[in-house]
Design a protein around this motif. Structure first.
Motif, PDB file in Angstrom:
ATOM      1  N   LEU A  51      -6.096   3.373  -7.001  1.00  0.00           N
ATOM      2  CA  LEU A  51      -4.896   3.456  -7.832  1.00  0.00           C
ATOM      3  C   LEU A  51      -3.806   4.293  -7.167  1.00  0.00           C
ATOM      4  O   LEU A  51      -2.619   4.087  -7.425  1.00  0.00           O
ATOM      5  CB  LEU A  51      -5.240   4.046  -9.206  1.00  0.00           C
ATOM      6  N   GLY A  52      -4.218   5.220  -6.279  1.00  0.00           N
ATOM      7  CA  GLY A  52      -3.228   6.050  -5.617  1.00  0.00           C
ATOM      8  C   GLY A  52      -2.913   5.582  -4.204  1.00  0.00           C
ATOM      9  O   GLY A  52      -2.225   6.266  -3.458  1.00  0.00           O
ATOM     10  N   ASP A  53      -3.444   4.408  -3.824  1.00  0.00           N
ATOM     11  CA  ASP A  53      -3.310   3.918  -2.448  1.00  0.00           C
ATOM     12  C   ASP A  53      -2.116   2.961  -2.345  1.00  0.00           C
ATOM     13  O   ASP A  53      -2.157   1.858  -2.879  1.00  0.00           O
ATOM     14  CB  ASP A  53      -4.617   3.218  -2.046  1.00  0.00           C
ATOM     15  N   GLY A  54      -1.068   3.406  -1.647  1.00  0.00           N
ATOM     16  CA  GLY A  54       0.127   2.565  -1.488  1.00  0.00           C
ATOM     17  C   GLY A  54      -0.195   1.231  -0.839  1.00  0.00           C
ATOM     18  O   GLY A  54       0.407   0.208  -1.163  1.00  0.00           O
ATOM     19  N   LYS A  55      -1.168   1.201   0.082  1.00  0.00           N
ATOM     20  CA  LYS A  55      -1.498  -0.056   0.765  1.00  0.00           C
ATOM     21  C   LYS A  55      -2.189  -1.045  -0.173  1.00  0.00           C
ATOM     22  O   LYS A  55      -2.094  -2.249   0.022  1.00  0.00           O
ATOM     23  CB  LYS A  55      -2.381   0.236   1.983  1.00  0.00           C
ATOM     24  N   PHE A  56      -2.901  -0.495  -1.177  1.00  0.00           N
ATOM     25  CA  PHE A  56      -3.494  -1.393  -2.175  1.00  0.00           C
ATOM     26  C   PHE A  56      -2.396  -2.070  -2.984  1.00  0.00           C
ATOM     27  O   PHE A  56      -2.413  -3.291  -3.176  1.00  0.00           O
ATOM     28  CB  PHE A  56      -4.430  -0.612  -3.107  1.00  0.00           C
ATOM     29  N   TRP A  57      -1.400  -1.268  -3.446  1.00  0.00           N
ATOM     30  CA  TRP A  57      -0.321  -1.854  -4.251  1.00  0.00           C
ATOM     31  C   TRP A  57       0.517  -2.805  -3.414  1.00  0.00           C
ATOM     32  O   TRP A  57       0.948  -3.844  -3.890  1.00  0.00           O
ATOM     33  CB  TRP A  57       0.536  -0.747  -4.876  1.00  0.00           C
ATOM     34  N   ASN A  58       0.709  -2.431  -2.137  1.00  0.00           N
ATOM     35  CA  ASN A  58       1.414  -3.330  -1.218  1.00  0.00           C
ATOM     36  C   ASN A  58       0.654  -4.661  -1.108  1.00  0.00           C
ATOM     37  O   ASN A  58       1.248  -5.743  -1.200  1.00  0.00           O
ATOM     38  CB  ASN A  58       1.533  -2.663   0.155  1.00  0.00           C
TER      39      ASN A  58
END
Lengths: 275, 284
Positions: free
Chosen positions: B54-61
């Motif tokens: 949830l805090g991983d920018g690459k996941f949201w990307n």
């Protein structure tokens, strides 16, 4: 509204023209790839691109001389063939039983296996098969690709078994035929067209499948699709040879699909069409 | 007469799926609860990997890119597929030849499709930029452009799979009752009104079926991107599946990659569930 013959003809000519354009758009990149495979290295990198060129078979010669192309082809054949045999051997009897007993859950379970992203299984497989030093072996590749072919075989065969008259099977049972005998001697000959579709699609899917072999194949078990991919990364890419390889790799699935083209879409959509 | 029979014939298939799919799936769930770098000893972190997600920018990307590609490609394929199906339904000639042309793109191996388009779209030698030039348009970097790589991948996928959608919709069109169209024609409906009020509602189940099949493949998009850009330039085409794969097999961060794959699976099955519900709504 009654259309005049002239208007109708004009409209149908317009339809034909649109369809012709669509076909050209679909074929153009494929023909470009095939043509590039017959171009010299100067012609393939020429800009503006050349439509007319002196065809050469040098790329194909290089393919067989400089890389073990036939070994890769053999590996693809072993993996796709083995996975198809396992997929059919397990999937066809299962489809027969699921159809006869009108069971839903085994078919749904297979469908779920088909929809999950491949890496979901690939991660644990990698850990498990690494632990027993089996990564890179043919049997691991065949078994993992059978995960693709088994649900496919089951779902393609289901409608064919569903269409069999129950009385035929019941008559065979009353005559004292064994379960296996009913399947092999009575049911299978009647669903032969379905078997052909299932066999061909299993082979094509396993032949085309990239992800599992990307991770699990080894030096001596690399199939064509992974070999072609590795070929790109090797610094300066020889585009002509690469397009020649791509042409040869793409040829078997396209030719096989032509044999079953009328049933192809139904086979691929099997599972989604039936509720 | 309905007798249970042949049930044992299911056992080998179920056994195989249990060993090859069921157990690994459970193992993935289990591993997603560990900090586990391949080669080192795993240690349990509970839901830590999911919190990290949830805090991983690459996941949201990755999620954004996955959904962007999904919406773009699916919309293009459904519209063009419908157009092509209606066209195929009107043109009766050369059916066999046309069908051969239509099936060729989607039976080709994705690796071959990727390599083929690499050459066509190459910014310096590719035919695509040459064609743009003929039309008086500026050249594009295509797959090498961070802003245009996803539309380009959507273009490739649309090229490959629109014919498949068209053939499914064509089968749907040919199964429609002809008398409905006769009645509509007598009532004076034709052209766009006929399409919107009669054809589309009747064809809706086939459209949802086609959308379901494409959703599964598009949400877990991998092959063509891995062959052409491997997620680049930068992270501009790093779909969730590409990100998860790289996390697992390039960086060998197995525990976190397992959590990513579980998240992706939830996304795919959620979309399939929604579409299955939609299928029941549009049934007639």
């Amino acid at each position: 509204m009654v259309k005049s013959p002239f208007r109708a003809r004009l409209l149908s000519a317009l339809d034909g023209a649109q369809l012709a354009i669509a076909c050209v758009v679909l074929l153009a990149p494929i023909l470009w790839m095939v043509a590039a495979g017959f171009k010299s290295s100067a012609a393939v990198t020429a800009y503006p691109p050349r439509l007319l060129f002196h065809p050469t078979t040098a790329n194909y010669a290089a393919l067989f001389a400089r890389m073990p192309f036939l070994d890769y082809a053999w590996n693809s054949l072993v993996i796709a063939g083995g996975a198809s045999v396992i997929g059919l051997a397990l999937g066809v009897p299962a489809a027969f039983a699921v159809s006869w007993n009108r069971m839903a859950w085994p078919a749904v379970a297979m469908l779920a296996a088909r929809m999950a992203p491949g890496a979901l299984f690939l991660l644990p497989w990698f850990v498990m098969f690494s632990a027993i030093h089996a990564v890179g072996s043919f049997w691991v590749l065949i078994l993992t690709h059978a995960v693709i072919t088994l649900p496919l075989a089951l779902w393609i065969m289901l409608p064919f078994f569903d269409a069999l008259p129950r009385s035929v099977i019941e008559a065979a049972l009353i005559d004292g035929c064994s379960d296996a005998g009913v399947l092999t001697r009575v049911a299978l000959p009647l669903v032969a067209p379905g078997l052909a579709v299932a066999a061909i699609l299993c082979f094509v899917f396993a032949w085309n499948y990239f992800l599992f072999a990307l991770v699990l194949s080894g030096f001596s078990t690399t199939p064509l699709v992974v070999a072609a991919f590795n070929f790109v990364g090797e610094g300066v890419t020889d585009w002509g040879a690469l397009m020649a390889a791509a042409t040869l790799i793409g040829l078997p699935p396209v030719l096989l699909a032509f044999f079953v083209q009328r049933r192809l879409v139904g086979g691929l959509a099997a599972g989604a069409v039936k509720e | 007469m309905h007798r249970r029979r042949f049930v044992w014939m299911i056992a080998p298939a179920i056994g195989f799926v249990a060993v090859m799919v069921g157990f690994p799936f459970a193992y993935t769930l289990w591993l997603s609860g560990f900090a586990f770098h391949f080669g080192a000893a795993p240690h349990p972190v509970g839901l830590g990997n999911y919190r990290a997600l949830l805090g991983d920018g690459k996941f949201w990307n990755g999620l954004w890119i996955t959904l962007y590609l999904y919406v773009l490609a699916l919309a293009a394929q459904l519209v063009l597929g419908l157009y092509l199906a209606l066209l195929l339904n009107r043109v009766k000639r050369f059916r066999r030849v046309v069908r051969s042309v239509l099936i060729s793109p989607f039976v080709l191996p994705p690796v071959v499709v990727g390599l083929m388009w690499l050459v066509v779209l190459d910014p310096s030698i590719g035919a695509a930029n040459y064609l743009l030039g003929l039309l008086g348009l500026p050249p594009s970097l295509w797959l090498a452009s961070p802003g245009f790589v996803i539309p380009t991948v959507a273009l490739i996928d649309t090229w490959q799979w629109t014919p498949f959608i068209a053939l499914i919709l064509l089968a749907g069109l040919q199964a429609l009752p002809g008398d409905v169209f006769e009645a509509a024609a007598i009532d004076g409906a034709h052209g766009f009104a006929l399409l919107r009020r009669v054809t589309l509602p009747l064809l809706a189940p086939s459209i949802v079926t086609a959308a379901t099949l494409r959703s599964v493949d598009l949400l877990r998009f991998f092959d063509v991107i891995y062959v052409t850009t491997q997620g680049g330039p930068g992270e501009a085409s790093e779909t969730l599946n590409i990100y998860g794969f790289r996390q697992g097999f390039v960086f060998l961060d197995i525990g976190y990659a397992c959590a990513l794959m579980v998240a992706l699976t939830v996304l795919v099955l959620g979309a399939v569930g929604l579409l299955a519900r939609m299928r029941r709504v549009v049934a007639w």
